[in-house]
Design a protein around this motif. Structure first.
Motif, PDB file in Angstrom:
ATOM      1  N   LYS A  35       0.735  -1.289   0.136  1.00  0.00           N
ATOM      2  CA  LYS A  35       0.010  -0.139   0.046  1.00  0.00           C
ATOM      3  C   LYS A  35       0.711   1.247   0.015  1.00  0.00           C
ATOM      4  N   ASN A  87      -3.577   0.866  -7.749  1.00  0.00           N
ATOM      5  CA  ASN A  87      -4.990   1.324  -7.379  1.00  0.00           C
ATOM      6  C   ASN A  87      -5.462   2.329  -8.450  1.00  0.00           C
ATOM      7  N   ASN A 103       0.193   7.079   0.884  1.00  0.00           N
ATOM      8  CA  ASN A 103      -0.768   6.332   1.464  1.00  0.00           C
ATOM      9  C   ASN A 103      -1.957   6.782   0.469  1.00  0.00           C
TER      10      ASN A 103
END
Length: 143
Positions: A35, A87, A103
């Motif tokens: 992440k 993402n 993040n």
């Protein structure tokens, strides 16, 4: 977030006449498992013990290929290093201006807002990127 199994990833590679090698698969799996938006060097450090023959060149080429296939995003920041993000959904990259930590922040209100904005355009966006800069708690404590 991209959530492909090995067979689906293999099918994407085959569609474009590419081979999904063990090292390419390891690079992809590492990126989607993290992440923190790793750099090329961080990916290399994480994989070199399990794949002693892996080179930085292989990692750079694979990352470029994954980006061309639309499976990851390349994110350049002022620190001068490229980071990689699996993402692809609308989200905010929270970037610490002191340590460079990145993040994802995904407020529930962002996706409907994004869909509304995009519906009013006369074109289909090929990507998106929203960065928010701040000083993280760890860096605040150091000050």
């Amino acid at each position: 977030m991209i959530n492909l199994n090995t067979e689906e990833l293999t099918a994407i590679f085959r569609k474009y006449g590419l081979k999904l090698t063990t090292q390419r698969l390891a690079i992809f799996k590492l990126i989607i498992s993290r992440k923190d938006h790793p750099t090329t060097e961080q990916i290399y450090e994480a994989l070199k013990s399990d794949y002693p023959t892996i080179s930085l060149g292989t990692i750079y080429k694979t990352l470029h290929l994954l980006q061309e296939l639309g499976l990851i995003q390349e994110l350049g920041f002022s620190e001068g290093k490229i980071r990689y993000d699996p993402n692809l959904e609308p989200h905010i990259n929270m970037v610490c201006t002191k340590c460079g930590q990145v993040n994802d922040y995904e407020p529930k209100s962002l996706k409907p807002l994004w869909k509304d904005m995009v519906s009013k355009l006369n074109f289909e966006p090929t990507g998106q990127r929203i960065d928010l800069y701040y000083i993280c708690d760890k860096c605040k404590k150091k000050e």
